[in-house]
Design a protein around this motif. Structure first.
Motif, short mmCIF file in Angstrom:
data_model
loop_
_atom_site.label_atom_id
_atom_site.label_comp_id
_atom_site.label_asym_id
_atom_site.label_seq_id
_atom_site.Cartn_x
_atom_site.Cartn_y
_atom_site.Cartn_z
N ILE A 80 0.85 -1.18 0.00
CA ILE A 80 0.00 0.00 0.00
C ILE A 80 0.89 1.25 0.00
CG2 ILE A 80 -1.85 1.24 1.18
CD1 ILE A 80 -2.57 -1.67 0.36
N LEU A 88 -3.54 10.46 -5.26
CA LEU A 88 -4.29 9.23 -5.48
C LEU A 88 -5.68 9.53 -6.03
CD1 LEU A 88 -3.45 7.32 -2.16
CD2 LEU A 88 -2.62 6.76 -4.45
N GLY A 90 -9.73 8.66 -6.69
CA GLY A 90 -10.78 7.98 -5.93
C GLY A 90 -10.84 8.42 -4.48
N ALA A 91 -11.61 7.64 -3.70
CA ALA A 91 -11.82 7.96 -2.29
C ALA A 91 -10.54 7.69 -1.49
CB ALA A 91 -12.96 7.12 -1.73
N THR A 92 -10.15 8.64 -0.67
CA THR A 92 -8.94 8.51 0.14
C THR A 92 -9.22 8.86 1.59
OG1 THR A 92 -8.28 10.80 -0.29
CG2 THR A 92 -7.40 9.12 -1.78
N GLU A 107 -1.98 10.45 2.28
CA GLU A 107 -3.23 9.76 2.01
C GLU A 107 -2.99 8.32 1.59
OE1 GLU A 107 -5.99 13.36 0.23
OE2 GLU A 107 -4.85 12.14 -1.19
N ILE A 108 -4.04 7.50 1.79
CA ILE A 108 -4.12 6.16 1.23
C ILE A 108 -5.50 6.03 0.60
CG2 ILE A 108 -2.51 5.05 2.84
CD1 ILE A 108 -5.02 3.92 4.30
N HIS A 109 -5.65 5.04 -0.27
CA HIS A 109 -7.00 4.73 -0.75
C HIS A 109 -7.83 4.23 0.43
CE1 HIS A 109 -5.53 4.44 -5.06
NE2 HIS A 109 -6.48 5.35 -5.06
N ALA A 110 -9.06 4.69 0.51
CA ALA A 110 -9.92 4.38 1.65
C ALA A 110 -10.16 2.89 1.80
CB ALA A 110 -11.25 5.14 1.52
N GLU A 111 -10.18 2.15 0.72
CA GLU A 111 -10.52 0.72 0.78
C GLU A 111 -9.31 -0.20 0.93
OE1 GLU A 111 -9.69 1.62 -3.52
OE2 GLU A 111 -10.78 2.65 -1.95
N ASP A 112 -8.11 0.35 0.99
CA ASP A 112 -6.90 -0.49 0.98
C ASP A 112 -6.60 -1.22 2.28
OD1 ASP A 112 -6.42 -0.01 -1.66
OD2 ASP A 112 -4.81 1.45 -1.33
#
Length: 180
Positions: A80, A88, A90-92, A107-112
């Motif tokens: 990740i 990134l 999409g949703a973060t 940030e990271i992707h919210a679903e990761d």
């Protein structure tokens, strides 16, 4: 000093007065260019990932990507990327943190990441610990647990370890090399 520590240290170059006068920058590009040293570093960090029970490896922008991705592959784990804000799609999920002169956000992707994940944070250098601390807070906000932090080198004189310890919740902090 162990053989691997000697190998790694022999491939790290000191660059005086970079990025500003009085700073001695630890340049890891010679280490990355040497397949024996880079392989040994990857193997050592992959062992840490396995020993901590990690299910994912988080790499901090930018050199943490270079180290974390091969560690994840070697350990058979997902990778990740933790990016600077706005990089990134999409949703973060984001986490702001203070710098010496200002602030930043990662940030990271919210679903990761989710509640079944145990996450090892990988980076090249632990200095003041600000970015690593923010990444640990972000991992917790995503619902995951921290498996630990692993770095190539800790700059002990900057005391980043003390800043991270409250965020680790008992998880280990591994530094293959410590300077100062």
């Amino acid at each position: 000093m162990t053989d691997i520590q000697e190998l790694l240290l022999s491939r790290i170059r000191d660059v005086a007065d970079y990025p500003e006068p009085g700073v001695v920058f630890k340049d890891i590009t010679p280490l990355l260019a040497d397949p024996e040293a880079f392989g040994a570093l990857t193997d050592a960090l992959a062992v840490i990932a396995k020993d901590t029970g990690a299910t994912k490896v988080v790499g901090l922008e930018a050199r943490g990507f270079i180290l974390g991705a091969p560690v994840a592959v070697r350990a058979g784990l997902g990778f990740i990327p933790v990016r600077k804000a706005g990089k990134l799609p999409g949703a973060t999920l984001g986490q702001a943190y203070d710098l010496e002169y200002g602030s930043a956000e990662i940030e990271i992707h919210a679903e990761d990441l989710g509640p079944d994940d145990r996450v090892l944070v990988v980076d090249d250098v632990l200095a003041t610990g600000g970015t690593a601390q923010a990444s640990l807070q972000l991992i917790r906000r995503a619902g995951a647990r921290t498996a630990g932090v692993a770095v190539l080198m800790e700059l002990g004189f900057l005391d980043g370890r003390a800043r991270l310890e409250p965020e680790l919740d008992g998880a280990p902090l591994h530094a293959l090399l410590t300077v100062g």
